[in-house]
Design a protein around this motif. Structure first.
Motif, PDB file in Angstrom:
ATOM      1  N   LEU A 277      -5.846   4.063   7.714  1.00  0.00           N
ATOM      2  CA  LEU A 277      -4.646   3.411   7.184  1.00  0.00           C
ATOM      3  C   LEU A 277      -4.765   1.893   7.146  1.00  0.00           C
ATOM      4  CD1 LEU A 277      -1.898   5.599   8.920  1.00  0.00           C
ATOM      5  CD2 LEU A 277      -2.716   5.752   6.555  1.00  0.00           C
ATOM      6  N   GLY A 278      -5.772   1.349   7.795  1.00  0.00           N
ATOM      7  CA  GLY A 278      -5.944  -0.102   7.782  1.00  0.00           C
ATOM      8  C   GLY A 278      -4.810  -0.817   8.472  1.00  0.00           C
TER       9      GLY A 278
ATOM     10  N   ASP B 117      -3.218   0.447  -4.155  1.00  0.00           N
ATOM     11  CA  ASP B 117      -3.796   0.393  -2.814  1.00  0.00           C
ATOM     12  C   ASP B 117      -3.362   1.677  -2.118  1.00  0.00           C
ATOM     13  OD1 ASP B 117      -4.566  -0.070  -0.220  1.00  0.00           O
ATOM     14  OD2 ASP B 117      -3.595  -2.023  -0.032  1.00  0.00           O
ATOM     15  N   TYR B 118      -4.263   2.649  -2.055  1.00  0.00           N
ATOM     16  CA  TYR B 118      -3.932   3.992  -1.590  1.00  0.00           C
ATOM     17  C   TYR B 118      -4.713   4.294  -0.316  1.00  0.00           C
ATOM     18  CZ  TYR B 118      -3.211   9.094  -1.935  1.00  0.00           C
ATOM     19  OH  TYR B 118      -2.856  10.419  -1.705  1.00  0.00           O
ATOM     20  N   ARG B 119      -3.996   4.706   0.720  1.00  0.00           N
ATOM     21  CA  ARG B 119      -4.634   4.928   2.005  1.00  0.00           C
ATOM     22  C   ARG B 119      -4.254   6.312   2.549  1.00  0.00           C
ATOM     23  NH1 ARG B 119      -3.391  -1.074   4.703  1.00  0.00           N
ATOM     24  NH2 ARG B 119      -3.965  -2.265   2.826  1.00  0.00           N
ATOM     25  N   THR B 120      -5.135   6.883   3.347  1.00  0.00           N
ATOM     26  CA  THR B 120      -4.894   8.210   3.902  1.00  0.00           C
ATOM     27  C   THR B 120      -5.219   8.215   5.393  1.00  0.00           C
ATOM     28  OG1 THR B 120      -7.139   9.042   3.529  1.00  0.00           O
ATOM     29  CG2 THR B 120      -5.571   9.248   1.698  1.00  0.00           C
TER      30      THR B 120
ATOM     31  N   ALA C  46       0.828  -1.201   0.000  1.00  0.00           N
ATOM     32  CA  ALA C  46       0.000   0.000   0.000  1.00  0.00           C
ATOM     33  C   ALA C  46       0.866   1.257   0.000  1.00  0.00           C
ATOM     34  CB  ALA C  46      -0.915  -0.005   1.218  1.00  0.00           C
TER      35      ALA C  46
ATOM     36  N   ALA D 189       0.685   5.015   1.477  1.00  0.00           N
ATOM     37  CA  ALA D 189      -0.040   5.775   2.494  1.00  0.00           C
ATOM     38  C   ALA D 189       0.273   7.259   2.355  1.00  0.00           C
ATOM     39  CB  ALA D 189       0.337   5.294   3.890  1.00  0.00           C
TER      40      ALA D 189
END
Length: 312
Positions: free
Chosen positions: A37-38, A29-32, A4, A6
């Motif tokens: 953030l999972g 797989d992009y998280r913020t 991912a 982040a």
């Protein structure tokens, strides 16, 4: 499967970065922070701007940290930064252009006495000021990295005698260069408008103190678009109050946001802007980031890496 990416910044929601990264990399797989953030063990790359201290260390399988600014002091200030993870910084032509625009604007405003003409207008007074020939207004740029060199070259193109100072020796066509502690005072003594674009490191923190300001010619002007930590505030205020310095344009400060009761806000010879000299533009900054992500995943050497020992 790729890990991912982040987006670790509290300033924006990261949507613009997601769009440009997907355009260059395809589905990711992009998280913020805002969206969650999972499982942080799945994070491979962090796009970071002033993350909370210790947060990056919690990404146990991270392989690359990308500073979302050209400066990296906001990352290196974290004493829990994970060891062995390469740090890269953006190289943003758009931001570089913004920075030189900022310096040139304030330099020309001072050079052409615009503050005095504004005062004359308010007083309804027709008062031409004494003209100073451009060849007699010497520009000095502290820091000769990408931004500093671009800024110095543009001043030289406008006809100003331009010099630059850096930690180590550099040669730039059309620019007089100084370096190291031995060259610092000589550089200041020949500078009528001082432009600061140095990185903030252990060596540059507090560099602009009373001794430095006193080395400038009387009436010199100071433009800071680098970091507030370079400046000893009480010494700058003293130099302004004594009129040894003719004025200052300040975009960065030791404490940000600048406290409402700080003397800079109301000082008659200070212009304050809220850290806006240059803003990262995902469209112009993303090509290098995308290239590094591809290199990382292909096992190739990274570009625009940072040496934590020097701070840039």
């Amino acid at each position: 499967m790729a890990g991912a990416i982040a987006y670790v910044s509290r300033d924006t929601d990261g949507v613009a970065w997601r769009k440009v990264l997907e355009a260059g990399l395809g589905p990711i797989d992009y998280r913020t922070l805002a969206g969650g953030l999972g499982n942080t063990d799945e994070i491979e790359i962090a796009l970071a701007w002033k993350p909370k201290p210790g947060l990056l260390a919690s990404f146990r399988n991270m392989r690359m940290i990308v500073s979302l600014g050209m400066g990296v002091d906001h990352l290196l200030a974290d004493d829990r930064l994970p060891e062995g993870v390469p740090i890269t910084r953006i190289m943003d032509d758009g931001l570089v252009g913004q920075m030189s625009e900022y310096a040139i604007y304030w330099a020309l405003r001072h050079h052409r006495d615009i503050d005095r003409y504004e005062a004359s207008q308010r007083a309804r007074t027709w008062k031409p000021e004494e003209f100073v020939d451009t060849i007699h207004r010497r520009i000095g740029v502290m820091g000769l990295g990408t931004i500093g060199q671009d800024t110095a070259r543009k001043f030289a193109m406008l006809g100003f005698p331009t010099a630059g100072w850096s930690r180590t020796a550099k040669e730039i066509a059309g620019i007089e260069t100084f370096h190291g502690a031995d060259g610092f005072r000589e550089f200041l003594a020949r500078t009528d408008i001082l432009v600061d674009v140095l990185p903030l490191t252990r060596d540059t923190k507090g560099l602009l103190d009373g001794k430095a300001f006193s080395a400038l010619p009387r009436g010199a002007y100071f433009i800071n678009m680098a970091r507030g930590g370079h400046v000893v505030d009480v010494d700058l205020l003293a130099a302004l109050d004594s009129e040894h310095l003719g004025g200052a344009a300040l975009d960065v400060f030791n404490t940000e946001p600048l406290p409402p009761d700080h003397p800079y806000w109301t000082h008659p010879r200070v212009h304050v802007t809220p850290h806006v000299a240059g803003a990262t533009n995902p469209r112009t900054a993303s090509p290098g980031v995308i290239e590094n992500i591809k290199r990382l995943r292909a096992g190739q050497p990274l570009i625009n890496t940072v040496d934590p020992k020097t701070g840039y």
